[in-house]
Design an enzyme around this catalytic site. Sequence first.
Site, short mmCIF file in Angstrom:
data_model
loop_
_atom_site.label_atom_id
_atom_site.label_comp_id
_atom_site.label_asym_id
_atom_site.label_seq_id
_atom_site.Cartn_x
_atom_site.Cartn_y
_atom_site.Cartn_z
N GLY A 26 0.91 -1.16 0.06
CA GLY A 26 -0.10 0.00 0.01
C GLY A 26 0.77 1.26 0.13
N ASP A 46 -4.48 3.38 7.49
CA ASP A 46 -4.16 2.29 8.14
C ASP A 46 -4.78 1.98 9.67
OD1 ASP A 46 -1.54 0.39 7.56
OD2 ASP A 46 -2.38 0.13 9.40
N THR A 141 -3.30 -9.62 -2.50
CA THR A 141 -3.43 -10.89 -3.14
C THR A 141 -4.49 -11.88 -2.39
OG1 THR A 141 -1.15 -10.82 -3.58
CG2 THR A 141 -2.27 -12.88 -3.98
N ALA A 232 -1.24 -17.51 -10.05
CA ALA A 232 -0.47 -18.58 -11.01
C ALA A 232 0.99 -17.93 -11.15
CB ALA A 232 -1.22 -18.56 -12.28
N GLY A 283 11.90 -17.28 0.10
CA GLY A 283 11.09 -16.50 1.38
C GLY A 283 10.15 -15.66 0.86
N CYS A 286 4.95 -13.62 0.24
CA CYS A 286 3.88 -14.26 -0.76
C CYS A 286 3.74 -15.34 -1.66
CB CYS A 286 3.94 -13.26 -2.18
SG CYS A 286 3.39 -11.47 -1.84
N PHE A 348 14.78 -11.64 3.89
CA PHE A 348 14.42 -12.72 2.93
C PHE A 348 14.91 -12.72 1.52
CE2 PHE A 348 11.18 -11.69 -0.27
CZ PHE A 348 10.80 -10.48 0.05
C1 UDX Z 1 0.58 -7.35 0.71
C2 UDX Z 1 -0.85 -7.65 0.01
O1 UDX Z 1 -1.77 -6.75 0.58
C3 UDX Z 1 -1.02 -9.02 0.44
O2 UDX Z 1 -2.20 -9.64 0.09
C4 UDX Z 1 -0.07 -9.67 -0.14
O3 UDX Z 1 -0.09 -11.11 -0.33
C5 UDX Z 1 1.45 -9.55 0.36
O4 UDX Z 1 1.41 -8.31 0.28
P1 UDX Z 1 1.77 -6.33 2.46
O5 UDX Z 1 1.65 -4.64 2.19
O6 UDX Z 1 2.82 -6.77 2.42
O7 UDX Z 1 0.59 -7.01 2.15
O8 UDX Z 1 1.16 -6.44 4.10
P2 UDX Z 1 1.60 -5.32 5.26
O9 UDX Z 1 2.98 -4.92 5.21
O10 UDX Z 1 1.32 -6.25 6.40
O11 UDX Z 1 0.68 -4.11 5.29
C6 UDX Z 1 -0.68 -4.38 5.50
C7 UDX Z 1 -1.18 -3.34 6.22
O12 UDX Z 1 -2.65 -3.28 6.45
C8 UDX Z 1 -0.81 -3.09 7.81
O13 UDX Z 1 0.04 -1.90 7.94
C9 UDX Z 1 -1.77 -2.99 8.35
O14 UDX Z 1 -1.87 -2.52 9.69
C10 UDX Z 1 -2.91 -2.66 7.50
N1 UDX Z 1 -4.41 -3.36 7.96
C11 UDX Z 1 -4.65 -4.42 8.31
C12 UDX Z 1 -5.39 -2.27 8.06
O15 UDX Z 1 -5.17 -0.97 7.79
N2 UDX Z 1 -6.44 -2.66 8.46
C13 UDX Z 1 -7.06 -4.04 8.73
O16 UDX Z 1 -8.03 -4.09 9.05
C14 UDX Z 1 -5.96 -4.94 8.62
C1 UDX Z 2 7.50 -11.95 -5.28
C2 UDX Z 2 6.98 -11.76 -6.87
O1 UDX Z 2 8.28 -11.75 -7.44
C3 UDX Z 2 6.08 -10.39 -7.06
O2 UDX Z 2 5.93 -10.56 -8.36
C4 UDX Z 2 4.63 -10.59 -6.43
O3 UDX Z 2 4.05 -9.47 -6.32
C5 UDX Z 2 5.47 -10.93 -4.75
O4 UDX Z 2 6.03 -12.02 -4.56
P1 UDX Z 2 8.93 -10.86 -3.53
O5 UDX Z 2 8.66 -12.13 -2.58
O6 UDX Z 2 9.08 -9.55 -3.03
O7 UDX Z 2 8.08 -10.76 -4.76
O8 UDX Z 2 10.51 -11.21 -3.91
P2 UDX Z 2 11.13 -12.15 -5.06
O9 UDX Z 2 12.21 -11.36 -5.79
O10 UDX Z 2 9.92 -12.88 -6.06
O11 UDX Z 2 11.71 -13.18 -4.20
C6 UDX Z 2 11.17 -13.95 -3.65
C7 UDX Z 2 12.16 -14.99 -2.75
O12 UDX Z 2 12.80 -15.96 -3.72
C8 UDX Z 2 13.42 -14.43 -2.13
O13 UDX Z 2 13.66 -15.24 -0.98
C9 UDX Z 2 14.55 -14.55 -3.18
O14 UDX Z 2 15.81 -14.59 -2.25
C10 UDX Z 2 14.20 -15.89 -3.64
N1 UDX Z 2 14.86 -16.31 -5.04
C11 UDX Z 2 14.50 -15.32 -6.23
C12 UDX Z 2 15.78 -17.20 -5.20
O15 UDX Z 2 15.88 -18.05 -4.19
N2 UDX Z 2 16.09 -17.35 -6.66
C13 UDX Z 2 15.73 -16.68 -7.60
O16 UDX Z 2 16.52 -16.77 -8.60
C14 UDX Z 2 15.02 -15.62 -7.32
#
Ligand code: UDX
Ligand code: UDX
Length: 476
Positions: A26, A46, A141, A232, A283, A286, A348
Amino acid sequence: MKQVSVMESLSSPVTRICCIGAGYVGGPSSAVLALKCPDIMVTVVDSDPAKIDAWLSTTLPVYEPGLDAVVNQVRGRNLVFSQDVAGAIHDSQMIFISVNTPTKEFGLGEGRAADLTNLEIVARLIAKHAFGSKIVVEKSTVPVRSAQSISKILRENSNGFRHQVLSNPEFLSEGNAVRDLTNPDRVLIGGDEDSEEGRLAINALRDVYLRWVSPDKILTMSTWSSELSKLAANAFLAQRISSINAIGCICEETGAEVGQVAKAVGADSRLGPSFLQASLGFGGSCFQKDILSLVYLSESLGLNPIASYFSAILKMNDYTKSRFCQTIIESLFNTVRGKRIAILGFAFKANTGDTRCSPAIHVAKTLLSDGALLRIYDPKVSEAQMRRDLNHPSISQDNILFCDDEYEACRGTHAFVVCTEWPQFRMLDFHRIYRSMDKPAYVFDGRRILDIPSLTSIGFHCEAVGRRTTKIEHIM
Ligand code: UDX
Ligand code: UDX
């Protein structure tokens, strides 16, 4: 405010957007939206006041290269961080939902299904505070058909207003968020293509993105296709990593080198070179969650072979992490009890301070439960965060020391373990580190970033994922 018809409100240009959820998705996506659309007022809210305070401070709650510059440019101009959730909903034409949707920890679908509590809370808040028809954009997601649930909540609590729900999944990868948001490979917009109102809502969001994304990269489709595409895409990416890690295990046993194999495989233009970097395991918040969600969906549809197919990606990842820990323990004469081990990197991946599902947590917990004394350093993860990640009744906090740099972490240790590919770890003074360590001095490279021949020439015993290990050489 004057009450306008649904069609009128869906057709009018969007000038006020709010985003609910100021986290890793966000915050950065709202900042880039404000940057690219100076005529749109973007308000981020938030439920956690501390999060909002942090976004208003000089230390943002999310570390992303380039993000500070973007936020500084737009904060106070057309990007506002606020705690007034009700006011933001009331005043906006379009509402992005970016709350977290973790895997359910208990109840039906425990350990697999996504927990949609936050999404439901937000849908009810929108229904309560909306005055006029809104376009609600699901950015989190979510499992396939979530938009339908949001629509139902909105419809049955609507106070007479008709809201449109769109799916617009975010594909940013942490550490590259600003780049991915400003120059996305594609933007997906899923909506009700069969109704006039649905098409108007899709077009309204498309018009927002058209300010900086070329039309051929904006894909419109049905809501369910959009929701499924996100799951996917993450499954395909994770599957490539699990596949190269599986090949890496074969390399470790045979003497082939996984980097060479990855190069050969990735040279095929049908495959491409990305996401073939063997590692100690993937890690992040997602991959695991989304694949579990796909597994749960497949099971719910009675498609058990499909569920097993996708589960194998995660099983392989668990095996990769465990195997790496096993290599460490076996190399250190089958026990790490009382041995000092440095962990370099806890995030991660590089360029983020996020530790969600970090493989470093698995490594640290395994070594601690085997009696090791850890000295941990990460350039961007706070000590408080690492303490939270390692907080477990079976773990004595006295066995962990959090260090200020790599040299302090490695001093007096039997081994150092690279868990995150921070570029700075390549450029250390390894002679100095070697002199400061107990001998024999071991290196375990879980990211394949170190120059193993040069470390070996200094005197280190080296193990790196995906290449024949000294352990195997001893045996053969
Ligand atoms: C995002 C996506 O939204 C999630 O679906 C995806 O799979 C991972 O990335 P992300 O932004 O990484 O989530 O999560 P986070 O950093 O935990 O932020 C979510 C925020 O929503 C938090 O700051 C939390 O306080 C807020 N929140 C949660 C609200 O404002 N209202 C709520 O009811 C619950
Ligand atoms: C992922 C997707 O890439 C992004 O499109 C989606 O919106 C959220 O999930 P993120 O988790 O932020 O993004 O990072 P990413 O770069 O995909 O890496 C995920 C993990 O895989 C990390 O732990 C990274 O170190 C590992 N990784 C990535 C490997 O071990 N080998 C690789 O070749 C690439």
